[in-house]
Design an enzyme around this catalytic site. Sequence first.
Site, short mmCIF file in Angstrom:
data_model
loop_
_atom_site.label_atom_id
_atom_site.label_comp_id
_atom_site.label_asym_id
_atom_site.label_seq_id
_atom_site.Cartn_x
_atom_site.Cartn_y
_atom_site.Cartn_z
N GLU A 1 57.09 -22.45 6.48
CA GLU A 1 57.49 -23.75 7.00
C GLU A 1 58.93 -24.08 6.64
O GLU A 1 59.73 -24.69 7.30
CB GLU A 1 56.62 -24.50 6.87
N GLY B 1 53.46 -21.40 -9.64
CA GLY B 1 53.41 -21.12 -11.14
C GLY B 1 52.44 -20.23 -11.43
O GLY B 1 52.36 -19.66 -12.85
N PHE B 2 51.62 -19.57 -10.52
CA PHE B 2 50.72 -18.47 -10.82
C PHE B 2 50.97 -17.56 -9.76
O PHE B 2 51.61 -17.66 -8.63
CB PHE B 2 49.20 -19.18 -10.55
N GLY C 1 49.07 -25.26 -2.29
CA GLY C 1 48.44 -26.55 -3.19
C GLY C 1 48.67 -26.16 -4.54
O GLY C 1 49.04 -25.26 -5.22
N HIS D 1 56.75 -20.41 0.96
CA HIS D 1 56.58 -21.34 1.93
C HIS D 1 57.33 -21.23 3.33
O HIS D 1 58.66 -21.59 3.46
CB HIS D 1 56.88 -22.73 1.62
N CYS E 1 51.10 -19.26 -0.13
CA CYS E 1 51.34 -19.95 -1.62
C CYS E 1 49.93 -19.99 -2.36
O CYS E 1 49.38 -18.81 -2.48
CB CYS E 1 51.86 -21.19 -1.52
#
Length: 386
Positions: free
Chosen positions: A357, A309-310, A237, A355, A265
């Site tokens: 998937e 980005g984190f 997210g 990710h 993530c």
Amino acid sequence: MTTALTRGAAKAPAVLVLEDGRTFRGRAYGAVGETFGEAVFSTGMTGYQETLTDPSYHRQVVVMTAPHVGNTGVNDEDPESKRIWVSGYVVRDPARTTSSWRSRRTLDEELAAQGVVGISGVDTRALTRHLRERGAMRVGIFSGEALADEAALLARVQDAPQMKGADLAAEVATKEPYVVPAIGEKKFTVAAVDLGIKGMTPHRMAERGIEVHVLPATATAEDVYAVQPDGVFFSNGPGDPATADGPVSVMRAVLERGTPLFGICFGNQILGRALGFGTYKLKYGHRGINQPVQDRTTGKVEVTAHNHGFAVDAPLDAVSDTPYGRAEVSHVCLNDNVVEGLRLLDRPAFSVQYHPEAAAGPHDAAYLFDRFVSMMQTALMEAERA
């Protein structure tokens, strides 16, 4: 603010303005108007449709490092969600024609139809190098009637909100719960907390006999356990994990009960916070489908799909004591030693920053779903013995 694109507007002048004052001129691509977001770059050479529809890109302007974009057009099978989420799109050489039997329309047409302001004809190599040196930053794209004096445009960019401190998960997540049924025999039930989930993620679990109950980002622990899950999943997210106090609270409740847990993530960052680690903003993040990561439990190096980005601030080479037992870093990025995964040693919980998937590929990390299944099988056998 955007306006619909007409065919003749495709060659309209456009300008990209970064918050540090650097500008790039090009032509309108997609919708004509203006847009703002965080400028980031994606290193994938394919899979642009999956990138555009990934909710993790909410409020970001994506710069494609691959020079040719749009070659295979847009189809109706590959989107990861019901809409395009990027705030803006930057490409160097858009395809003049599409070349795929699956294509239904051009990428230019799809961007325009969904009101996504873009720019083409930009030196994306120079722009990417600038972002690598200066870091991800706010940006605006302007075309048509939105064009104005560059000083005025720069002031508008600098007034736009920053990604640090942004609480965005609830903006992209489902508002109502829904169920993705198992494919074939149902073996397990999983409660998936949607923080910006991609469509392929519950599908990968369904392929393994899992019935997935997708819950809103605002779900409580009571909502999670109302579906009587064998396992709990926290999705990817957008936004700053430092704002996600609600999901962190729910994850701690799951850890207390010892239910098998898997996060990816944003879910990895939520697990990090739940365990007591901090998070921080990366200089320019990891985005694309060619990031090398080592699974420290096996020593295997995987090529993986990223969009973050984190990152979690956890010790790379030490086992940490947490309120839920011992924890360690399970995966690490080989480019910059960023934490790419966590696992608990005394409870059934693990996460990765990327990710697995991996719609559009690569599929090196698909085994992580099997690891989640094995974890649930073990928990079920232990419960039967008890």
